[in-house]
Each structure stands twice: as structure tokens, then as C-alpha cells.
Design a protein around this motif. Sequence first.
Motif, PDB file in Angstrom:
ATOM      1  N   PHE A  25       0.832  -1.198   0.000  1.00 24.81           N
ATOM      2  CA  PHE A  25       0.000   0.000   0.000  1.00 24.81           C
ATOM      3  C   PHE A  25       0.869   1.252   0.000  1.00 24.81           C
ATOM      4  O   PHE A  25       1.897   1.299   0.672  1.00 24.81           O
ATOM      5  N   LEU A  26       0.429   2.239  -0.754  1.00 23.82           N
ATOM      6  CA  LEU A  26       1.042   3.563  -0.736  1.00 23.82           C
ATOM      7  C   LEU A  26       0.288   4.409   0.285  1.00 23.82           C
ATOM      8  O   LEU A  26      -0.877   4.136   0.572  1.00 23.82           O
ATOM      9  N   ASP A  27       0.939   5.421   0.811  1.00 20.64           N
ATOM     10  CA  ASP A  27       0.330   6.279   1.824  1.00 20.64           C
ATOM     11  C   ASP A  27       0.370   7.726   1.348  1.00 20.64           C
ATOM     12  O   ASP A  27       1.411   8.373   1.401  1.00 20.64           O
ATOM     13  N   LEU A  28      -0.764   8.207   0.859  1.00 21.59           N
ATOM     14  CA  LEU A  28      -0.873   9.599   0.422  1.00 21.59           C
ATOM     15  C   LEU A  28      -1.658  10.353   1.489  1.00 21.59           C
ATOM     16  O   LEU A  28      -2.883  10.305   1.527  1.00 21.59           O
ATOM     17  N   VAL A  44       6.524   3.864   0.346  1.00 18.81           N
ATOM     18  CA  VAL A  44       5.096   4.147   0.499  1.00 18.81           C
ATOM     19  C   VAL A  44       4.737   5.484  -0.139  1.00 18.81           C
ATOM     20  O   VAL A  44       3.570   5.863  -0.184  1.00 18.81           O
ATOM     21  N   TYR A  45       5.749   6.210  -0.663  1.00 16.64           N
ATOM     22  CA  TYR A  45       5.540   7.510  -1.309  1.00 16.64           C
ATOM     23  C   TYR A  45       5.915   7.513  -2.785  1.00 16.64           C
ATOM     24  O   TYR A  45       5.959   8.569  -3.403  1.00 16.64           O
ATOM     25  N   GLU A  46       6.185   6.338  -3.357  1.00 13.86           N
ATOM     26  CA  GLU A  46       6.680   6.326  -4.726  1.00 13.86           C
ATOM     27  C   GLU A  46       6.359   5.022  -5.445  1.00 13.86           C
ATOM     28  O   GLU A  46       6.639   3.937  -4.952  1.00 13.86           O
ATOM     29  N   LEU A  47       5.786   5.173  -6.637  1.00  9.58           N
ATOM     30  CA  LEU A  47       5.485   4.053  -7.517  1.00  9.58           C
ATOM     31  C   LEU A  47       6.210   4.326  -8.829  1.00  9.58           C
ATOM     32  O   LEU A  47       5.999   5.375  -9.445  1.00  9.58           O
ATOM     33  N   GLN A  48       7.084   3.413  -9.243  1.00  8.37           N
ATOM     34  CA  GLN A  48       7.898   3.631 -10.432  1.00  8.37           C
ATOM     35  C   GLN A  48       7.511   2.695 -11.567  1.00  8.37           C
ATOM     36  O   GLN A  48       7.270   1.514 -11.345  1.00  8.37           O
ATOM     37  N   ALA A  49       7.488   3.232 -12.772  1.00 10.07           N
ATOM     38  CA  ALA A  49       7.341   2.457 -14.009  1.00 10.07           C
ATOM     39  C   ALA A  49       6.188   1.463 -13.949  1.00 10.07           C
ATOM     40  O   ALA A  49       6.349   0.287 -14.224  1.00 10.07           O
TER      41      ALA A  49
END
Length: 147
Positions: A25-28, A44-49
Motif C-alpha cells: 500500500f502507498l500512503d498519500l 510508500v511515497y513512490e510508484l515507479q514504471a
Amino acid sequence: MKNIFTIVLLFATLSFYGQDKKISFLDLVGNNIQVPRGCEAQSVYELQACNGTSIKWDYYSTDMLNEVFNATISAFAEGNSSKTEVTFTSFGGQLKGYKFKMGTTFQYFLMGTIKDQPLMINLGTPKDITKSDDLDGFLSLFFDEVG
């Protein structure tokens, strides 16, 4: 016996700490967003490609946000004449910024406040997002509207 116990303990420790801790899970700003299937989060602050799209956000104080955002835009705009103003809405917060066309991709730099937390979002995608209908796939989990 003591040596065997020490070796077993060492291997158990190495195997436990040697495992990759996959981020699900990412946390925004306290909003949990599931990492899409087939994609991998760097933190949790970054999703790449992820299907050609990358997104990252950083939290700042209000004063620092303005300074960092303006410096980023100035540096990115040098030699790039495709700067266009954009406005996104995310979890009730309005994010304003700029879109740059870079060959076949678009780079978005957005700043604003979500849940009283100032932040800057950096979004790179092959999609030219001009309206809310362009927010398909996992981008609709981050953004509500585009104006």
C-alpha cells in the motif's frame, strides 16, 4: 551444541532480514492506496514504471514547498517551452502546477494541500491528462478531477 544454536540463530536472522519487504500500500496523507497488480512501489511515497507511469510525492512545510516547487519548475522549464498550467483534485485538496511534454511522455509537477498537509507530486506518464476521463487505471485512485 552452543555452536549449532549460534549458527541456526545466524541463519534465521539472515533469512529474516534478507527478505525483501514488498510494499502493498502507498500512503498519500493517510489515504492507503493499493499498489496495482504487476507494479512495484519503491517506498510508500513512490510508484515507479507502472504501465509507463511513475508517481512520487514529498511533504513539506508551506514555506519550503513554495521554494522547492518554484526551483523545480524553473530548472525543468529551462529549454522546454511546453509548460502548461494544470489543476488536479486529490482527496478533496486542490493541486496546481504545470505539465511539460517530454518527447512521448508528459511530466506533471503539482503542489497543494491534502488534509492540511502541504505536498508536491511528481507524475510522469505517457498520457496527456486534460480532463477527468483521462484518469483511468490506478491514476483514478490518486486524483478525483482534472480542470
